[in-house]
Design an enzyme around this catalytic site. Structure first.
Site, PDB file in Angstrom:
ATOM      1  N   PRO A  68       0.834  -1.205   0.000  1.00 53.96           N
ATOM      2  CA  PRO A  68       0.000   0.000   0.000  1.00 53.96           C
ATOM      3  C   PRO A  68       0.866   1.252   0.000  1.00 53.96           C
ATOM      4  O   PRO A  68       1.878   1.334   0.701  1.00 53.96           O
ATOM      5  CB  PRO A  68      -0.804  -0.126   1.299  1.00 53.96           C
ATOM      6  CG  PRO A  68       0.046  -0.979   2.187  1.00 53.96           C
ATOM      7  CD  PRO A  68       0.740  -1.948   1.277  1.00 53.96           C
ATOM      8  N   SER A  84       6.752   1.625   0.085  1.00 50.54           N
ATOM      9  CA  SER A  84       6.252   1.434  -1.268  1.00 50.54           C
ATOM     10  C   SER A  84       7.149   2.074  -2.324  1.00 50.54           C
ATOM     11  O   SER A  84       7.514   1.437  -3.311  1.00 50.54           O
ATOM     12  CB  SER A  84       4.827   2.003  -1.386  1.00 50.54           C
ATOM     13  OG  SER A  84       4.357   1.927  -2.718  1.00 50.54           O
ATOM     14  N   ASP A 107      15.248   2.923   3.830  1.00 52.03           N
ATOM     15  CA  ASP A 107      14.275   2.170   3.041  1.00 52.03           C
ATOM     16  C   ASP A 107      14.946   1.427   1.895  1.00 52.03           C
ATOM     17  O   ASP A 107      14.624   0.266   1.610  1.00 52.03           O
ATOM     18  CB  ASP A 107      13.197   3.098   2.495  1.00 52.03           C
ATOM     19  CG  ASP A 107      12.166   3.485   3.535  1.00 52.03           C
ATOM     20  OD1 ASP A 107      12.430   3.291   4.736  1.00 52.03           O
ATOM     21  OD2 ASP A 107      11.101   4.002   3.149  1.00 52.03           O
TER      22      ASP A 107
END
Length: 331
Positions: free
Chosen positions: A116, A123, A167
């Site tokens: 999501p 994402s 990330d």
């Protein structure tokens, strides 16, 4: 709607390994969760992140005539007409082609993602990683981990202006990572972890949250620095109990971190509702994950049977979706 999936946390197979150009190539990456260290990492403290094997993205790249195109759930059309939210993806394509000496190659890119968007679970970085791997494979290039990271970071700078790099490392990792001052290294895991990611259904507001903490620090530096120092200390505690396989200790650290983050103003009523519901259902610990002010909660449970019970409580409390994932113990 709930999308359950249970797979061991592992690094997805790198797609950028062919020795010859291909007509069609794919790349994969996973989502990520921050186990502990959100916001404190902005101020030089460490963080621990982990890949979410239950949430994956695949990019499929093929050669095409004319203009490059992109096909996804968000947009289908010419790459040069992509909306603002897909500009990081466009950058991943163009930066990879330029770096590999094919700036004028036209590419048709299809993205299929289970992750999501705007929920703090990586994402944008995961899509960029999958795209970089697919495009590199398409032209027959082999990228090192550092080269992949640099290209993903180009896309992440479009998405987040000044990304830490956490990330980019986590969506390509084999397991939990210790991230400190730009350097990532594996974390020892003494006992398998069973985790639930619960989506509040509320878009996270990371930039707003980061700016809010900075403003609080400007007006009350003593209180904010004390909270950041405590979060840094808890991150060290989390590394220790992870290695020891102390799940109760890890759960306690997570719950303490959630309270500190809420005190910094990055919480959200929907997050607190899910954390409270999981606690009442017997979860070992729970906290927000990512930037906060919406997004997802991360919940530690005993095992898969317990996960099913807690996930039901989370859905009853309003979770838009839940995913269960396992993290393997290290040898």
């Amino acid at each position: 709607m709930t999308t359950p999936s249970v797979r061991p946390a592992r690094r997805p197979d790198a797609a950028a390994t062919p020795t010859a150009p291909a007509s069609v190539a794919t790349g994969r990456a996973t989502g990520k969760a921050i186990l502990i260290g959100e916001h404190a990492v902005v101020y030089g403290r460490p963080a621990i992140a982990l890949p979410l094997a239950a949430l994956a993205v695949q990019a499929t790249a093929s050669r095409t005539d004319g203009a490059s195109r992109i096909r996804s759930a968000l947009f289908s059309g010419r790459l040069d007409a992509a909306p603002a939210r897909l500009l990081p993806t466009a950058k991943a394509i163009t930066a990879t082609l330029e770096a590999l000496g094919h700036p004028h190659l036209a590419v048709d890119l299809q993205i299929q993602s289970e992750i999501p968007a705007e929920r703090g679970v990586g994402s944008s970085a995961a899509v960029a990683a999958a795209v970089v791997r697919a495009v590199a494979a398409l032209v027959g290039a082999t990228l090192t981990g550092d080269e992949e990271h640099a290209l993903i970071q180009q896309a992440e700078r479009v998405a987040h202006t000044a990304p830490s790099g956490l990330d980019s490392h986590a969506v390509r990792a084999r397991g939990p990572l210790w991230f400190d001052n730009g350097v990532a290294e594996p974390v020892a895991v003494g006992r398998p972890l069973c985790l639930i990611v619960a989506d509040t259904g509320v878009a996270g507001r990371t930039r707003e949250a980061v700016a809010g903490v900075a403003e609080r620090r400007r007006t009350d530096p003593h209180a904010v620095d004390a909270a950041i120092d405590r979060l840094g200390s808890l991150t060290h505690d989390a590394r220790r109990v992870l290695a020891e396989g102390d799940l109760d200790g890890l759960g306690d650290v997570m719950t303490q971190a959630h309270g500190l983050l809420s005190g910094l103003g990055v919480g959200d009523p929907a997050l607190d509702r899910l954390v409270g519901a999981s606690t009442r259902a017997g979860a070992l610990g729970a906290k927000l994950t990512g930037g906060g002010r919406g997004g997802c909660a991360l919940i530690l449970v005993r095992d898969l049977d317990h996960a099913a019970d807690v996930a039901g409580s989370l859905r009853a409390a309003g979770a838009a979706a839940t995913w269960t994932t396992m993290v393997e113990a290290t040898p």
